[in-house]
Design a protein around this motif. Sequence first.
Motif, PDB file in Angstrom:
ATOM      1  N   ALA A  95       0.832  -1.197   0.000  1.00 35.91           N
ATOM      2  CA  ALA A  95       0.000   0.000   0.000  1.00 35.91           C
ATOM      3  C   ALA A  95       0.865   1.244   0.000  1.00 35.91           C
ATOM      4  CB  ALA A  95      -0.921  -0.007   1.213  1.00 35.91           C
ATOM      5  N   SER A  96       0.243   2.347  -0.396  1.00 35.56           N
ATOM      6  CA  SER A  96       0.955   3.612  -0.456  1.00 35.56           C
ATOM      7  C   SER A  96      -0.017   4.747  -0.157  1.00 35.56           C
ATOM      8  CB  SER A  96       1.560   3.811  -1.852  1.00 35.56           C
ATOM      9  OG  SER A  96       2.171   5.080  -1.971  1.00 35.56           O
ATOM     10  N   GLY A  97       0.446   5.723   0.622  1.00 39.15           N
ATOM     11  CA  GLY A  97      -0.328   6.923   0.884  1.00 39.15           C
ATOM     12  C   GLY A  97      -1.420   6.723   1.909  1.00 39.15           C
ATOM     13  N   GLY A  98      -1.540   7.653   2.832  1.00 36.38           N
ATOM     14  CA  GLY A  98      -2.618   7.576   3.808  1.00 36.38           C
ATOM     15  C   GLY A  98      -2.427   6.472   4.819  1.00 36.38           C
ATOM     16  N   SER A  99      -3.547   5.943   5.286  1.00 36.77           N
ATOM     17  CA  SER A  99      -3.538   4.894   6.309  1.00 36.77           C
ATOM     18  C   SER A  99      -4.446   3.757   5.859  1.00 36.77           C
ATOM     19  CB  SER A  99      -4.029   5.458   7.643  1.00 36.77           C
ATOM     20  OG  SER A  99      -4.070   4.454   8.631  1.00 36.77           O
ATOM     21  N   TRP A 100      -3.891   2.550   5.795  1.00 35.88           N
ATOM     22  CA  TRP A 100      -4.633   1.380   5.328  1.00 35.88           C
ATOM     23  C   TRP A 100      -4.710   0.352   6.446  1.00 35.88           C
ATOM     24  CZ3 TRP A 100      -6.778   1.651   0.510  1.00 35.88           C
ATOM     25  CH2 TRP A 100      -6.269   2.618  -0.356  1.00 35.88           C
ATOM     26  N   ARG A 101      -5.881  -0.218   6.605  1.00 38.92           N
ATOM     27  CA  ARG A 101      -6.079  -1.250   7.631  1.00 38.92           C
ATOM     28  C   ARG A 101      -6.044  -2.623   6.982  1.00 38.92           C
ATOM     29  NH1 ARG A 101     -11.074   1.385  11.169  1.00 38.92           N
ATOM     30  NH2 ARG A 101      -9.971   3.328  11.732  1.00 38.92           N
ATOM     31  N   VAL A 102      -5.237  -3.498   7.559  1.00 34.27           N
ATOM     32  CA  VAL A 102      -5.073  -4.852   7.018  1.00 34.27           C
ATOM     33  C   VAL A 102      -5.394  -5.856   8.123  1.00 34.27           C
ATOM     34  CG1 VAL A 102      -3.500  -6.492   5.937  1.00 34.27           C
ATOM     35  CG2 VAL A 102      -3.277  -4.038   5.441  1.00 34.27           C
ATOM     36  N   GLY A 103      -6.435  -6.628   7.931  1.00 38.78           N
ATOM     37  CA  GLY A 103      -6.795  -7.652   8.905  1.00 38.78           C
ATOM     38  C   GLY A 103      -6.018  -8.931   8.652  1.00 38.78           C
ATOM     39  N   VAL A 104      -5.510  -9.530   9.710  1.00 44.18           N
ATOM     40  CA  VAL A 104      -4.797 -10.810   9.620  1.00 44.18           C
ATOM     41  C   VAL A 104      -5.751 -11.915  10.037  1.00 44.18           C
ATOM     42  CG1 VAL A 104      -2.863 -12.192  10.477  1.00 44.18           C
ATOM     43  CG2 VAL A 104      -2.578  -9.724  10.085  1.00 44.18           C
ATOM     44  N   ARG A 105      -6.015 -12.815   9.140  1.00 49.50           N
ATOM     45  CA  ARG A 105      -6.993 -13.868   9.397  1.00 49.50           C
ATOM     46  C   ARG A 105      -6.579 -14.772  10.558  1.00 49.50           C
ATOM     47  NH1 ARG A 105      -8.984 -18.987   5.591  1.00 49.50           N
ATOM     48  NH2 ARG A 105      -8.889 -20.340   7.398  1.00 49.50           N
ATOM     49  N   HIS A 106      -7.561 -15.141  11.351  1.00 48.51           N
ATOM     50  CA  HIS A 106      -7.332 -16.115  12.424  1.00 48.51           C
ATOM     51  C   HIS A 106      -6.911 -17.431  11.778  1.00 48.51           C
ATOM     52  CE1 HIS A 106      -8.006 -18.742  15.837  1.00 48.51           C
ATOM     53  NE2 HIS A 106      -8.185 -17.675  16.606  1.00 48.51           N
ATOM     54  N   PRO A 107      -5.863 -18.088  12.295  1.00 48.88           N
ATOM     55  CA  PRO A 107      -5.374 -19.308  11.638  1.00 48.88           C
ATOM     56  C   PRO A 107      -6.309 -20.499  11.710  1.00 48.88           C
ATOM     57  CG  PRO A 107      -4.212 -18.929  13.700  1.00 48.88           C
ATOM     58  CD  PRO A 107      -5.028 -17.705  13.438  1.00 48.88           C
ATOM     59  N   GLU A 108      -7.337 -20.434  12.560  1.00 48.64           N
ATOM     60  CA  GLU A 108      -8.248 -21.569  12.691  1.00 48.64           C
ATOM     61  C   GLU A 108      -9.697 -21.247  12.349  1.00 48.64           C
ATOM     62  OE1 GLU A 108      -6.415 -24.485  15.946  1.00 48.64           O
ATOM     63  OE2 GLU A 108      -6.989 -22.530  16.786  1.00 48.64           O
TER      64      GLU A 108
END
Length: 241
Positions: free
Chosen positions: A129-142
């Motif tokens: 990503a570039s510019g600003g603020s981006w939210r990235v969710g990390v999936r639960h492994p189970e």
Amino acid sequence: MHRVEQVMGFPVSLRIDDARVPDGLGDAVFGGLREVDERFSPFRADSEVCRLDRGEIGPDDISADLAEVLLLAERYRVATGGAFDVRLPGRGLDPCAVVKGWSVQRAAELLRGAGVRRFCLNAGGDVVASGGSWRVGVRHPEFADQVCVVLEIGDGAVATSARYERGDHILDGRTGRAATGLLSLTVVAPTLTEADVTATAAFALGAQGVGWAAAREGCEVFAVDGERRVRRSAGLPVLGG
């Protein structure tokens, strides 16, 4: 612009929030990714990778791009003591663990070169990503419908290696057996090349890979180990601190 296409076996989404987008830029991004797949896929008999693996071309005859990919792979093989290896015994040359992040990072550089400042490129869950603020969710492994952490990035990349999509597909090159010490491992790094390869290499190392990845310059780590314990580096950019 918001565009999603299937490339290299997974969905790739491109979002550009700039007011103006150069004509043909989306076509150039997705066309470039398809070209990489055609040239470097170990599943296409006519690809450069397969031709090299069969001995139809030699190391001195390969393209500068493939030479760069193989050099990156060798650096990580050495850094992990052989745990990460694109040439496993009994298997053909498979540089996919390097090619994915490397090719998507090149696409990001194409966007920046075209003057795009605010964008998010998501390749099968790995994000640059570039510019600003981006939210990235990390999936639960189970649990597929849950996230275990939400990260906030500006200019940078996030990549995850895990067992939940393809099972025990990451092998420890030192033993040839599946790496099972971790359930998932996420790396935040300045580029997706670094984030993606570091995540895969660390996963191949098993539990010791968490500390190894966190010690690499510019990398932050979130991991769930085989005992379901969460491990994270101090500088991980978690949403809200």
